[in-house]
Write a protein that holds these residues in place. Structure first.
Motif, PDB file in Angstrom:
ATOM      1  N   SER A 138       0.818  -1.215   0.000  1.00 54.66           N
ATOM      2  CA  SER A 138       0.000   0.000   0.000  1.00 54.66           C
ATOM      3  C   SER A 138       0.852   1.265   0.000  1.00 54.66           C
ATOM      4  CB  SER A 138      -0.933   0.007   1.214  1.00 54.66           C
ATOM      5  OG  SER A 138      -0.185  -0.018   2.419  1.00 54.66           O
ATOM      6  N   ASP A 139       2.117   1.144   0.412  1.00 47.20           N
ATOM      7  CA  ASP A 139       2.982   2.322   0.481  1.00 47.20           C
ATOM      8  C   ASP A 139       3.390   2.840  -0.899  1.00 47.20           C
ATOM      9  OD1 ASP A 139       4.553  -0.195   0.492  1.00 47.20           O
ATOM     10  OD2 ASP A 139       6.260   1.163   0.365  1.00 47.20           O
ATOM     11  N   THR A 140       3.061   2.107  -1.955  1.00 47.30           N
ATOM     12  CA  THR A 140       3.431   2.544  -3.305  1.00 47.30           C
ATOM     13  C   THR A 140       2.335   3.373  -3.976  1.00 47.30           C
ATOM     14  OG1 THR A 140       2.571   0.518  -4.338  1.00 47.30           O
ATOM     15  CG2 THR A 140       4.881   0.497  -3.621  1.00 47.30           C
ATOM     16  N   VAL A 141       1.257   3.661  -3.258  1.00 46.77           N
ATOM     17  CA  VAL A 141       0.122   4.344  -3.884  1.00 46.77           C
ATOM     18  C   VAL A 141       0.485   5.753  -4.348  1.00 46.77           C
ATOM     19  CG1 VAL A 141      -0.847   5.235  -1.708  1.00 46.77           C
ATOM     20  CG2 VAL A 141      -2.347   4.828  -3.676  1.00 46.77           C
ATOM     21  N   LYS A 142       1.343   6.439  -3.609  1.00 45.14           N
ATOM     22  CA  LYS A 142       1.734   7.795  -4.014  1.00 45.14           C
ATOM     23  C   LYS A 142       2.484   7.765  -5.339  1.00 45.14           C
ATOM     24  CE  LYS A 142       4.083  11.963  -2.361  1.00 45.14           C
ATOM     25  NZ  LYS A 142       4.863  12.583  -1.251  1.00 45.14           N
ATOM     26  N   CYS A 143       3.376   6.814  -5.479  1.00 46.33           N
ATOM     27  CA  CYS A 143       4.112   6.662  -6.739  1.00 46.33           C
ATOM     28  C   CYS A 143       3.159   6.287  -7.866  1.00 46.33           C
ATOM     29  CB  CYS A 143       5.205   5.607  -6.577  1.00 46.33           C
ATOM     30  SG  CYS A 143       6.188   5.306  -8.065  1.00 46.33           S
ATOM     31  N   TYR A 144       2.221   5.409  -7.584  1.00 53.09           N
ATOM     32  CA  TYR A 144       1.231   4.991  -8.583  1.00 53.09           C
ATOM     33  C   TYR A 144       0.460   6.192  -9.116  1.00 53.09           C
ATOM     34  CZ  TYR A 144      -2.999   2.747 -10.454  1.00 53.09           C
ATOM     35  OH  TYR A 144      -4.047   2.360 -11.262  1.00 53.09           O
ATOM     36  N   MET A 145       0.041   7.073  -8.225  1.00 53.33           N
ATOM     37  CA  MET A 145      -0.740   8.235  -8.626  1.00 53.33           C
ATOM     38  C   MET A 145       0.099   9.284  -9.348  1.00 53.33           C
ATOM     39  SD  MET A 145      -3.768   7.520  -7.965  1.00 53.33           S
ATOM     40  CE  MET A 145      -4.405   9.122  -8.444  1.00 53.33           C
ATOM     41  N   ASP A 146       1.406   9.151  -9.289  1.00 57.05           N
ATOM     42  CA  ASP A 146       2.282  10.120  -9.946  1.00 57.05           C
ATOM     43  C   ASP A 146       2.275   9.962 -11.465  1.00 57.05           C
ATOM     44  OD1 ASP A 146       4.024  12.341  -9.391  1.00 57.05           O
ATOM     45  OD2 ASP A 146       5.711  11.115 -10.054  1.00 57.05           O
TER      46      ASP A 146
ATOM     47  N   LYS B 272      -5.883   4.594   3.945  1.00 51.60           N
ATOM     48  CA  LYS B 272      -6.753   5.686   3.511  1.00 51.60           C
ATOM     49  C   LYS B 272      -6.590   6.037   2.035  1.00 51.60           C
ATOM     50  CE  LYS B 272      -8.231  10.294   4.986  1.00 51.60           C
ATOM     51  NZ  LYS B 272      -7.996  11.405   5.957  1.00 51.60           N
ATOM     52  N   GLN B 273      -5.352   6.193   1.577  1.00 50.27           N
ATOM     53  CA  GLN B 273      -5.128   6.593   0.187  1.00 50.27           C
ATOM     54  C   GLN B 273      -5.562   5.504  -0.791  1.00 50.27           C
ATOM     55  OE1 GLN B 273      -0.892   7.857   0.584  1.00 50.27           O
ATOM     56  NE2 GLN B 273      -1.576   9.719  -0.436  1.00 50.27           N
ATOM     57  N   VAL B 274      -5.333   4.257  -0.408  1.00 52.48           N
ATOM     58  CA  VAL B 274      -5.747   3.149  -1.267  1.00 52.48           C
ATOM     59  C   VAL B 274      -7.267   3.094  -1.362  1.00 52.48           C
ATOM     60  CG1 VAL B 274      -5.730   0.644  -1.563  1.00 52.48           C
ATOM     61  CG2 VAL B 274      -3.659   1.824  -0.800  1.00 52.48           C
ATOM     62  N   LYS B 275      -7.931   3.309  -0.240  1.00 56.13           N
ATOM     63  CA  LYS B 275      -9.396   3.307  -0.244  1.00 56.13           C
ATOM     64  C   LYS B 275      -9.945   4.430  -1.122  1.00 56.13           C
ATOM     65  CE  LYS B 275     -11.710   2.371   3.518  1.00 56.13           C
ATOM     66  NZ  LYS B 275     -12.201   2.422   4.921  1.00 56.13           N
ATOM     67  N   LYS B 276      -9.300   5.599  -1.086  1.00 58.79           N
ATOM     68  CA  LYS B 276      -9.727   6.708  -1.940  1.00 58.79           C
ATOM     69  C   LYS B 276      -9.542   6.360  -3.415  1.00 58.79           C
ATOM     70  CE  LYS B 276      -8.964  10.664   1.155  1.00 58.79           C
ATOM     71  NZ  LYS B 276      -8.163  11.904   1.356  1.00 58.79           N
ATOM     72  N   LEU B 277      -8.397   5.756  -3.724  1.00 58.22           N
ATOM     73  CA  LEU B 277      -8.127   5.349  -5.101  1.00 58.22           C
ATOM     74  C   LEU B 277      -9.190   4.383  -5.596  1.00 58.22           C
ATOM     75  CD1 LEU B 277      -6.355   4.912  -7.659  1.00 58.22           C
ATOM     76  CD2 LEU B 277      -5.072   3.210  -6.334  1.00 58.22           C
ATOM     77  N   ARG B 278      -9.493   3.385  -4.793  1.00 62.22           N
ATOM     78  CA  ARG B 278     -10.456   2.370  -5.213  1.00 62.22           C
ATOM     79  C   ARG B 278     -11.874   2.921  -5.291  1.00 62.22           C
ATOM     80  NH1 ARG B 278      -8.200  -2.963  -1.884  1.00 62.22           N
ATOM     81  NH2 ARG B 278      -6.219  -3.104  -3.033  1.00 62.22           N
ATOM     82  N   ALA B 279     -12.181   3.886  -4.434  1.00 60.61           N
ATOM     83  CA  ALA B 279     -13.507   4.500  -4.479  1.00 60.61           C
ATOM     84  C   ALA B 279     -13.698   5.311  -5.759  1.00 60.61           C
ATOM     85  CB  ALA B 279     -13.710   5.392  -3.260  1.00 60.61           C
ATOM     86  N   ALA B 280     -12.603   5.903  -6.235  1.00 60.54           N
ATOM     87  CA  ALA B 280     -12.680   6.745  -7.433  1.00 60.54           C
ATOM     88  C   ALA B 280     -12.557   5.949  -8.726  1.00 60.54           C
ATOM     89  CB  ALA B 280     -11.586   7.810  -7.386  1.00 60.54           C
ATOM     90  N   ASP B 281     -12.074   4.728  -8.630  1.00 60.39           N
ATOM     91  CA  ASP B 281     -11.782   3.924  -9.822  1.00 60.39           C
ATOM     92  C   ASP B 281     -12.639   2.665  -9.846  1.00 60.39           C
ATOM     93  OD1 ASP B 281     -10.715   2.569 -11.960  1.00 60.39           O
ATOM     94  OD2 ASP B 281      -8.837   2.043 -10.949  1.00 60.39           O
ATOM     95  N   PRO B 282     -13.662   2.607 -10.701  1.00 61.77           N
ATOM     96  CA  PRO B 282     -14.476   1.387 -10.809  1.00 61.77           C
ATOM     97  C   PRO B 282     -13.685   0.163 -11.266  1.00 61.77           C
ATOM     98  CG  PRO B 282     -15.628   3.257 -11.744  1.00 61.77           C
ATOM     99  CD  PRO B 282     -14.224   3.720 -11.476  1.00 61.77           C
ATOM    100  N   HIS B 283     -12.510   0.395 -11.861  1.00 61.41           N
ATOM    101  CA  HIS B 283     -11.561  -0.691 -12.126  1.00 61.41           C
ATOM    102  C   HIS B 283     -12.046  -1.659 -13.207  1.00 61.41           C
ATOM    103  CE1 HIS B 283      -7.949  -2.834 -11.157  1.00 61.41           C
ATOM    104  NE2 HIS B 283      -8.559  -3.923 -10.736  1.00 61.41           N
TER     105      HIS B 283
END
Length: 315
Positions: free
Chosen positions: A93-101, A159-170
């Motif tokens: 989960s710590d890679t989410v910031k890099c993913y969003m970059d 928290k950040q991962v949950k926000k990502l998943r909430a915004a992305d239907p995937h």
């Protein structure tokens, strides 16, 4: 010349030595990713392209289909594309910031161009890159229309991962736009730096910075389980077909071989298997595509026949 640079519109005036001196020692990461959103729509050279990218492509060809499928206003089929090798990469989960970059990785260089060339002249180069982005979204939508795709994601309360998943239907995994866009970014600027005679210092610093960040982001799509190992070769194949003047098979193989080079949480034998699988699938798509007028057929045939693996973290 137009064949080599299909999205170039006119020549750009060379910047002054003073402008070059101001930016040449800066890192790409130091440029603000906010101001291009406001400056490019105001330039006569990038205004229309900016609106086409944001509203016609990012919203119209990506987010709109995602959310319309989520609320079932469109009925495009959705298929899992997980592979057993996905479990070889631990969830982080710590890679989410890099993913969003992956958004800022292509916006920061636009600001660099605006600083190096000035607002009007720099916006010409920015528009050229954005036209490639528009084409990327257009190509990807052709696959999504045939079959939307998803992967199982490891449960996570971060928290950040949950926000990502909430915004992305995937539902848009194959091809991975994350992979296509970061590879387009380093490939486009490598071409631009050579074509426009950037200084040796600029090319050396910025080519490496864009490429290494692209590799890092490429790793995060697997760490976060946002994509499968199957999503990467489709993205690389798509980019090879849409921009052969920028991105070649050797570029794709180099990118794949650099994935997880420094990773200590993936076993060496697993790294080899992951890279081998991605390269095999990429070369398969590439080979099959040489005999087809429609570049999408190698991917759509594979999607139709693929039986997804169910990972242990599936719910």
């Amino acid at each position: 010349m137009s064949g080599m640079y299909p999205f170039r519109r006119g020549l750009v005036k060379e910047p002054s030595a003073k402008r070059i001196q101001k930016v040449c020692s800066k890192s790409i990461n130091s440029f603000c990713p906010v101001s291009p959103w406001f400056l490019l729509p105001l330039s006569p050279f990038s205004c229309i392209t900016s609106f086409r990218l944001v509203f016609g492509s990012v919203i119209g060809k990506f987010f709109a289909p995602l959310y319309l499928r989520k609320i079932k206003l469109i009925r495009w089929p959705v298929k899992h594309v997980d592979h057993e090798l996905d479990e070889k990469v631990p969830f982080r989960s710590d890679t989410v910031k890099c993913y969003m970059d992956f958004i800022n990785i292509w916006i920061r260089p636009l600001n660099m161009l605006l600083h190096r060339y000035g607002w009007l002249q720099g916006s010409r180069h920015c528009a050229e890159f954005m036209r490639y982005l528009i084409k990327t979204y257009t190509y990807a939508l052709k696959i999504y229309r045939h079959c939307m795709t998803t992967t199982y994601r490891t449960p996570c309360d971060q928290k950040q991962v949950k926000k990502l998943r909430a915004a992305d239907p995937h539902y848009c995994c194959v091809p991975s736009l994350h992979i296509s866009i970061v590879c387009l970014c380093f490939s486009f600027y490598k071409m631009l730096f050579d074509r426009e005679n950037f200084t040796f210092m600029e090319k050396q610093r910025w080519n490496w910075e864009l490429y290494s960040r692209a590799v890092e982001i490429g790793e995060t799509v697997l760490y976060l389980k946002q994509h499968s190992v199957n999503c990467i070769p489709a993205a690389l194949y798509m980019l090879t077909r849409l921009a052969p003047e920028l991105f070649t098979a050797s570029d794709a193989v180099r990118f794949v071989n650099d994935l997880f080079q420094k990773a200590e949480d993936v076993a060496e034998k697993d790294k080899v298997e992951i890279r081998s699988h991605i390269i095999f699938m990429y070369e398969r798509f590439l080979l099959e595509g040489t005999t087809e007028d429609d570049w999408t057929l190698p991917i759509t045939r594979w999607l139709d026949a693929y039986e997804a693996y169910t990972p242990s973290y599936a719910k």
